[in-house]
Motif scaffolding. Sequence first.
Motif, mmCIF file in Angstrom:
data_model
loop_
_atom_site.group_PDB
_atom_site.id
_atom_site.type_symbol
_atom_site.label_atom_id
_atom_site.label_comp_id
_atom_site.label_asym_id
_atom_site.label_seq_id
_atom_site.Cartn_x
_atom_site.Cartn_y
_atom_site.Cartn_z
ATOM 1 N N GLN A 89 0.808 -1.209 0.000
ATOM 2 C CA GLN A 89 0.000 0.000 0.000
ATOM 3 C C GLN A 89 0.846 1.266 0.000
ATOM 4 O O GLN A 89 0.301 2.361 -0.088
ATOM 5 C CB GLN A 89 -0.967 -0.005 1.177
ATOM 6 C CG GLN A 89 -2.011 -1.078 1.027
ATOM 7 C CD GLN A 89 -3.128 -0.937 2.039
ATOM 8 O OE1 GLN A 89 -3.134 -0.071 2.888
ATOM 9 N NE2 GLN A 89 -4.104 -1.814 1.935
ATOM 10 N N ASN A 90 2.156 1.117 0.094
ATOM 11 C CA ASN A 90 3.046 2.270 -0.023
ATOM 12 C C ASN A 90 4.419 1.792 -0.466
ATOM 13 O O ASN A 90 4.786 0.629 -0.271
ATOM 14 C CB ASN A 90 3.113 3.076 1.293
ATOM 15 C CG ASN A 90 3.684 2.272 2.426
ATOM 16 O OD1 ASN A 90 4.853 1.916 2.408
ATOM 17 N ND2 ASN A 90 2.860 1.973 3.416
ATOM 18 N N GLY A 132 -3.680 2.034 -1.527
ATOM 19 C CA GLY A 132 -4.646 1.638 -0.508
ATOM 20 C C GLY A 132 -5.684 0.693 -1.060
ATOM 21 O O GLY A 132 -5.666 0.339 -2.240
ATOM 22 N N THR A 133 -6.588 0.270 -0.200
ATOM 23 C CA THR A 133 -7.652 -0.645 -0.621
ATOM 24 C C THR A 133 -8.848 0.116 -1.151
ATOM 25 O O THR A 133 -9.806 -0.479 -1.614
ATOM 26 C CB THR A 133 -8.087 -1.541 0.561
ATOM 27 O OG1 THR A 133 -8.412 -0.711 1.670
ATOM 28 C CG2 THR A 133 -6.986 -2.501 0.941
ATOM 29 N N GLU A 186 1.953 4.003 9.390
ATOM 30 C CA GLU A 186 0.718 3.446 8.840
ATOM 31 C C GLU A 186 1.041 2.670 7.567
ATOM 32 O O GLU A 186 2.128 2.791 7.021
ATOM 33 C CB GLU A 186 -0.272 4.573 8.507
ATOM 34 C CG GLU A 186 -0.808 5.327 9.699
ATOM 35 C CD GLU A 186 -1.762 4.513 10.550
ATOM 36 O OE1 GLU A 186 -2.544 3.695 10.003
ATOM 37 O OE2 GLU A 186 -1.722 4.681 11.783
ATOM 38 N N MET A 212 -1.750 2.423 4.841
ATOM 39 C CA MET A 212 -2.487 3.440 4.096
ATOM 40 C C MET A 212 -3.708 3.769 4.944
ATOM 41 O O MET A 212 -4.661 2.998 4.979
ATOM 42 C CB MET A 212 -2.898 2.921 2.716
ATOM 43 C CG MET A 212 -3.667 3.918 1.881
ATOM 44 S SD MET A 212 -2.768 5.423 1.439
ATOM 45 C CE MET A 212 -1.431 4.774 0.445
ATOM 46 N N ARG A 267 -7.032 4.612 6.258
ATOM 47 C CA ARG A 267 -8.384 4.800 5.727
ATOM 48 C C ARG A 267 -9.025 6.075 6.243
ATOM 49 O O ARG A 267 -9.752 6.746 5.519
ATOM 50 C CB ARG A 267 -9.267 3.603 6.078
ATOM 51 C CG ARG A 267 -8.947 2.354 5.296
ATOM 52 C CD ARG A 267 -9.950 1.244 5.587
ATOM 53 N NE ARG A 267 -11.309 1.618 5.246
ATOM 54 C CZ ARG A 267 -11.852 1.534 4.034
ATOM 55 N NH1 ARG A 267 -11.122 1.096 3.031
ATOM 56 N NH2 ARG A 267 -13.103 1.888 3.820
ATOM 57 N N LEU A 283 -8.115 8.923 4.107
ATOM 58 C CA LEU A 283 -8.765 8.821 2.799
ATOM 59 C C LEU A 283 -10.245 9.201 2.905
ATOM 60 O O LEU A 283 -10.773 9.924 2.054
ATOM 61 C CB LEU A 283 -8.631 7.398 2.240
ATOM 62 C CG LEU A 283 -7.215 6.930 1.902
ATOM 63 C CD1 LEU A 283 -7.224 5.445 1.547
ATOM 64 C CD2 LEU A 283 -6.616 7.753 0.779
ATOM 65 N N GLY A 337 2.987 5.812 4.893
ATOM 66 C CA GLY A 337 1.534 5.682 4.838
ATOM 67 C C GLY A 337 0.831 7.019 4.867
ATOM 68 O O GLY A 337 0.047 7.320 3.981
ATOM 69 N N CYS A 338 1.129 7.832 5.861
ATOM 70 C CA CYS A 338 0.459 9.134 5.982
ATOM 71 C C CYS A 338 0.900 10.086 4.882
ATOM 72 O O CYS A 338 0.081 10.791 4.298
ATOM 73 C CB CYS A 338 0.734 9.756 7.355
ATOM 74 S SG CYS A 338 -0.023 8.864 8.721
ATOM 75 N N GLU A 349 1.662 9.520 1.986
ATOM 76 C CA GLU A 349 1.087 9.168 0.691
ATOM 77 C C GLU A 349 -0.288 9.810 0.497
ATOM 78 O O GLU A 349 -0.766 9.919 -0.623
ATOM 79 C CB GLU A 349 0.968 7.643 0.540
ATOM 80 C CG GLU A 349 2.248 6.941 0.129
ATOM 81 C CD GLU A 349 3.291 6.851 1.237
ATOM 82 O OE1 GLU A 349 4.487 6.744 0.918
ATOM 83 O OE2 GLU A 349 2.922 6.898 2.429
ATOM 84 N N VAL A 350 -0.930 10.224 1.579
ATOM 85 C CA VAL A 350 -2.270 10.794 1.503
ATOM 86 C C VAL A 350 -2.244 12.322 1.580
ATOM 87 O O VAL A 350 -3.004 12.993 0.892
ATOM 88 C CB VAL A 350 -3.174 10.225 2.635
ATOM 89 C CG1 VAL A 350 -4.573 10.796 2.543
ATOM 90 C CG2 VAL A 350 -3.211 8.697 2.582
#
Length: 192
Positions: free
Chosen positions: A4-5, A29-30, A135, A137, A139, A142, A158-159, A161-162
């Motif tokens: 996811q990253n 992410g999912t 993280e 990804m 949720r 998102l 993780g963070c 990326e958002v």
Amino acid sequence: VFFQNSDDRELFIRKKLIPENVPKGVIPGTGIDTDHFNVRPYPESNLVTFLLIARMLWDKGVAEFVEAARQIKLEFSDICFRLLGFLDVRNRTAISREQMQAWEDEGIIEFLGETDDVRPYIRDAHCVVLPSYREGMPRTLLEAAAMGRPIIATNVTGCREVVQDGLNGYLCKARDANDLAQKMRDMAKLST
């Protein structure tokens, strides 16, 4: 193997946790249902609300969120800090019910408990915050972004990326309540 990253992908490659001949991809992410998590009007309330949605673990940056709230409450009276998520987690980094009650008694935060539907809470928030230490990804970020809420998160795997720093929110330093408080101040000034 899908990740996811890209940080996790590179870690698995570097540590040779996956055979070299196995394809390794990165997906963002999912995913979330944008019909379910759709843009909502920004709150008109003069009480600026920061919301952290997570399992109540120290590793999610809850202590930093509370300390940042403590600092900001000394300067502003029209800001609210809310925590939403499962409290009785079986985890070595779980926050105790007694600790949560002490924060509430001090008047720093509002603990909202847990829910099956985070949308009303995101709708009422001016900003969603996740000062997590790491993280995959997240949720919650998102979902908040899909509902049109700015986000503040740590500059960690993780963070980052958002959050596009300065565009849809702010990135802050991990484990740094002072930097988080500054980003929250910056966001609050935008909200007023």
